[in-house]
Design an enzyme around this catalytic site. Structure first.
Site, PDB file in Angstrom:
ATOM      1  CG  ASN A   1      -7.681  -4.738   0.574  1.00  0.00           C
ATOM      2  OD1 ASN A   1      -6.868  -3.695   0.766  1.00  0.00           O
ATOM      3  ND2 ASN A   1      -7.141  -6.029   0.733  1.00  0.00           N
TER       4      ASN A   1
ATOM      5  CE1 TYR B   1      -2.015  -5.061   8.043  1.00  0.00           C
ATOM      6  CE2 TYR B   1      -2.581  -2.696   7.675  1.00  0.00           C
ATOM      7  CZ  TYR B   1      -2.525  -3.990   7.272  1.00  0.00           C
ATOM      8  OH  TYR B   1      -2.905  -4.310   6.053  1.00  0.00           O
TER       9      TYR B   1
ATOM     10  CG  HIS C   1      -2.009  -1.178   1.339  1.00  0.00           C
ATOM     11  ND1 HIS C   1      -3.116  -1.099   0.550  1.00  0.00           N
ATOM     12  CD2 HIS C   1      -1.945  -2.406   1.777  1.00  0.00           C
ATOM     13  CE1 HIS C   1      -3.877  -2.303   0.839  1.00  0.00           C
ATOM     14  NE2 HIS C   1      -3.160  -3.072   1.471  1.00  0.00           N
TER      15      HIS C   1
END
Length: 494
Positions: A128, A338, A55
């Site tokens: 997404n 993350y 990303h």
């Protein structure tokens, strides 16, 4: 008349020589004591923070989320507690596999990450533009992403790497089929849906838990490029999606999405044909219909791309009271990965950066670290429990235990019996397509698989064809014909 500002160093010291280095005479060597030279070059060397591993290239904007329907019977989350309530949001779109300089119209999934600034803390819904994903165990993720990046020998993208991995991991088939359809090349960020993808949970005021999936439905309407149109746009304007988003908001054409949810009880989960926590599967909407929740609108462009979009940090670990996790393996892996990625990329105090900072009170015992900018707790103690401050654990926010039956922790085959149907849903999806959509999807698959090369080409092609045949016989035949494969041999292999 606007007053002039003095040129200063980063520490606020005014100076005059911004363009000339201090030297010994007109033509002599530069002196070490020219601190401004050091500051300019040292800062320049550090202007590029590490880009996201995935990303990397994205676009973002601020906006609001407005509740339109009452879902309080499912969740006590304050973001949803009143019809008409508005919550500020920041939304970042992105491509997945490319670098920061890659084109916006590449065939790739698109990231759809929303940060809700709620009074119970920031909620990051990080998904997404597809409801499923390529793999369902986080141990598979680094290997998968390696195949989407660059060949370690040629430093080029490799169709062989991608299709080798996909052919060895049939759990990817559902997402691969979506990627190879025209949905793999959205016209713009404004004209695509967004999904939380994972299964999450809602908890209500009675501590009752239900499983939930999040859907953002574009109110601009779905619009995709064909493969040829996407390729043409890559050459004309590689930043097309970024430009489209900025210009739409600037002219007041604010993009909007309707947030809807699917809800599943534990009893329904126990009887569901597939594992409801498998991110390679959807919940059929005929069985679990969409429930209206609210509308998200983007109405403000960031005034500086780096400060807001590039430094925006999202993590599925960030859920407020009333929203929680599920046994989804990929979600469990992302809870760790993350936040770890953001600390590496932006530093231990990344949540103090304005775009990431909670606008409400934050109280904890984290201290120190690079770029600490909030006073670092002052003279207050940095441990808990203690006898000096009045910070108390929020016991009324305690989450009920997650009922998982008599299961035990261990290493289980993610594709064991009962978990290995990778074909029904992709086949159903293909059969739902219109003739034009089917033709475009087959053409895109043939084009992509034609890039497979090397001594293992036949093996990889046949293995992948086997998956296409199992999903839908007509799909497999059409792809085999497009690749000029002997149908008798292909059918025998299938």
């Amino acid at each position: 008349m606007e007053s002039k500002k003095r040129l200063t160093s980063a520490s606020g010291i005014p100076y005059s020589a911004h363009e000339d280095s201090m030297t010994v005479g007109q033509r002599g060597p530069i002196l070490l004591q020219d601190f401004i030279l050091h500051e300019k070059l040292a800062h320049f060397n550090r202007e590029r923070i590490p880009e996201r591993v995935v990303h990397a290239k994205g676009s973002g904007a601020y906006g609001t989320f407005t509740v339109t329907h009452d879902v309080s019977k499912y969740t006590r989350a304050k973001v949803f507690n009143t019809v008409g309530k508005q919550t500020p949001v920041f939304l970042r779109f992105s491509t997945v596999g490319g670098e920061r300089g890659s084109a916006d119209t590449e065939r790739d999934p698109r990231g759809f990450a929303v940060k809700f600034y709620t009074e119970d803390g920031n909620w990051d819904l990080v998904g997404n533009n597809t409801p499923v994903f390529f793999v369902k165990d986080p141990k598979k993720f680094p290997d998968f992403i390696h195949t989407q990046k660059r060949d370690p020998f040629t430093n080029c993208k490799s169709a062989t790497m991608m299709w080798d991995f996909w052919s060895l991991n049939p759990e990817s088939l559902h997402q691969v089929l979506i990627l190879m359809s025209d949905r793999g090349t959205p016209y713009s960020y404004r004209h695509m849906h967004g999904f939380g993808s994972h299964t999450f949970s809602f908890i209500n005021n009675r501590d009752e838990r239900v499983w939930v999936k999040f859907h953002f439905k574009t109110l601009q309407g779905i619009k995709n490029f064909t493969s040829a149109e996407a390729q043409e746009k890559r050459g004309q304007d590689p930043d097309w999606a970024q430009r489209d988003l900025v210009e739409a908001i600037e002219r007041g054409d604010f993009p909007r999405w309707a947030l809807k949810i699917q809800v599943m009880t534990q009893e329904e989960a126990n009887d569901f044909r597939w594992n409801p926590f498998d991110v390679t599967k959807v919940w059929p909407q005929g069985d679990f219909p969409l429930i209206d929740v609210g509308v998200l609108e983007l109405n403000e462009n960031p005034d500086n791309y780096f400060a807001h979009v590039e430094q925006a940090a999202f993590a599925p670990a960030h859920v407020p009271d009333g929203i929680s996790y599920s046994p989804d393996r990929m979600l469990q892996g992302r809870i760790l990965a993350y936040t770890d990625a953001q600390r590496y990329r932006l530093g231990a105090n990344y949540e103090q950066i304005p775009v990431n900072r909670c606008p409400f009170m934050v109280s904890n015992y984290q201290r120190d670290g690079a770029m600490r900018i909030d006073g670092n707790g002052g003279a207050a103690v940095n441990y808990f429990p203690n006898s000096f401050d009045h910070i108390e654990a929020a016991r009324n926010y305690t989450e009920p235990a997650m009922e998982l039956g008599s299961s035990v922790a261990g290493w289980f085959d993610r594709n064991a019996e009962g978990e290995n149907d990778h074909y029904t849903q992709p086949g159903n999806l293909f059969r739902l397509m219109s003739p034009t959509e089917k033709a475009n999807t087959v053409a895109n698959i043939v084009d992509a698989m034609s890039g497979i090369s090397g001594p293992r080409r036949e093996e990889i092609v046949n293995r992948q064809l086997c998956h296409w045949f199992r999903a839908d016989l007509n799909l497999g035949i059409a792809i085999a014909k497009g690749l000029s494969i002997d149908l008798e041999k292909a059918m025998a292999h299938a």
